[in-house]
Design an enzyme around this catalytic site. Sequence first.
Site, PDB file in Angstrom:
ATOM      1  N   SER A 327     -27.049  80.285 -53.028  1.00 49.49           N
ATOM      2  CA  SER A 327     -27.197  78.773 -52.309  1.00 49.49           C
ATOM      3  C   SER A 327     -26.072  78.736 -51.073  1.00 49.49           C
ATOM      4  CB  SER A 327     -26.404  77.845 -53.548  1.00 49.49           C
ATOM      5  OG  SER A 327     -26.633  76.401 -53.240  1.00 49.49           O
ATOM      6  N   ASP A 386     -37.850  75.930 -56.356  1.00 50.50           N
ATOM      7  CA  ASP A 386     -36.562  75.724 -55.894  1.00 50.50           C
ATOM      8  C   ASP A 386     -36.345  74.891 -54.519  1.00 50.50           C
ATOM      9  OD1 ASP A 386     -33.676  75.283 -55.401  1.00 50.50           O
ATOM     10  OD2 ASP A 386     -33.408  77.489 -55.329  1.00 50.50           O
ATOM     11  N   HIS A 427     -32.912  76.294 -59.572  1.00 46.40           N
ATOM     12  CA  HIS A 427     -31.773  76.744 -58.569  1.00 46.40           C
ATOM     13  C   HIS A 427     -30.740  77.650 -59.118  1.00 46.40           C
ATOM     14  CE1 HIS A 427     -29.741  76.863 -54.700  1.00 46.40           C
ATOM     15  NE2 HIS A 427     -28.717  76.407 -55.252  1.00 46.40           N
TER      16      HIS A 427
END
Length: 513
Positions: A327, A386, A427
């Site tokens: 991320s 995602d 995610h």
Amino acid sequence: MSTAPSPPSLSLHRPAVTAAASARVATAAAPPSNNAAHLASLDKLFRNRGGGAAAVESAAPAVVAATQQRRQQPLLRLPSFLTRTGAARGGEDSSSAVAAPALSPRRLERLLQPAAPDGPSPRGNIAAAWRRLHGEEGWRGLLDPLHPDLRREIVRYGEFVDAAYGAFLSRPDAEPGRRARVPLQDAAYRITAPLFATSSVGLPTWLAAAAPCAAQRTSLVGYVAVCDSPAEIRRMGRRDIVIALRGTCTVLEWAENVRAGLVPATHHDSTAAPDTSNAKVECGFWNLYKTAGERSPSLSEMVVSEVRRLLEKYEGEEVSITVTGHSLGAALAVLIADELAGGVAGRARAPVAVFSFGGPRVGNRAFAARVEARGARVLRVVNAHDVVPRFPPGLPLPGYADVGRELRLDSRASPYLRPDADAACCHDLEAYIHLVDGFLGSHCPFRDNAKRSILRLVKNQGGNVKQLYMSKAKDMRIQLDGGGGGGAADMAGSMLGCVDMPGAASTVVECVH
């Protein structure tokens, strides 16, 4: 180096079986055809389905009844003692493309253990091929189908990122000069320096007084580690320096994430490179990377200083630099790789590679071209469902571009996750590692001999795991408390080692193996 052969492509999804069964109803009285032969092969292949292999009678009502029963059954039947959970599946889609695999009770229990009883999957010797696995040729011929050695490396680097999350969660208020706890799973590596990132924005005074934890500008974001095991160095063919970075965890980091304007990306520690003046990156990522704290240098300065020190220490050895993150950490990993490849690592001829998980776009096309031109290799591991890798979007923010190669996964290919898994699950880092561990190729089923435990997945993403496995976990009296990202930190018998961090004042890291 030879790549693994591509497994045969299978298309044994429920819709295909249902369509074939309907065709049998229409042609029950007809002589055998190619379709009938195909169905016969399916019946032999799945002869353990119970009633699924029943012979088709010529009477139309009997054929229709058998077809309806087949539609109600899963494609692969699990052991009968587990079928009692079928009524408790609730809203799960019974027509999902991936059915629950036919697991023996012993194998299911093994998958729900914290770790495989016989240890992790064996690591092959990659000394002769490590440069290809590290991206020297852009991972050409290694991604689809996914080479087993590359899969093992990606999973391993994902676990380094997981340890970065564990370090932050063990001490969210950790500051430079204070103690931090890192649940590092790979005992062949030694942590040499913690890494802190500082936000350029702050909360209003009145809000900061009401919520001091939310007002913290400098946070532990990762660490630098180096391989110190002679046996592992021989296996890998070089000494590996790892820079691991977690994703967004604080309020001010979220505030930086939404600052999507592009700003010039100019490093002071880099040599001349093409398109330097045109390279631009997301404002929030750049601020987190370049902003210094009250009692700590910027993340950029910490990384460059520590990598320079390690390269000087191991001068004359074969050394690689691997940056990995999830991320926000994936975005910072690309910025780090760009600076190192254009500066200290480039001058030392140490190859730089990035293994990122669920990372957003970082900069414009000129920045992507600069990263490639400097020799940094980037492999982006992306889940098709995602949403984070799609941001910042190309419109209404023209100019953003992806960097490097992409390994595209699909959470719906997992036989353990619900097909309607939510955005958080798609995610989730553990979900990413789980998908990599089971990935064979884009047209292949989930790897049936994957050994990675699904216990963390059950604990962290219970609402997105198929009810069958949640029920079995409860039967095994597993405490489903939604544990955090520490992972190895919670294992019984973990060994703690205190390591002094050179160049980081009195900072001490407890390294949990």
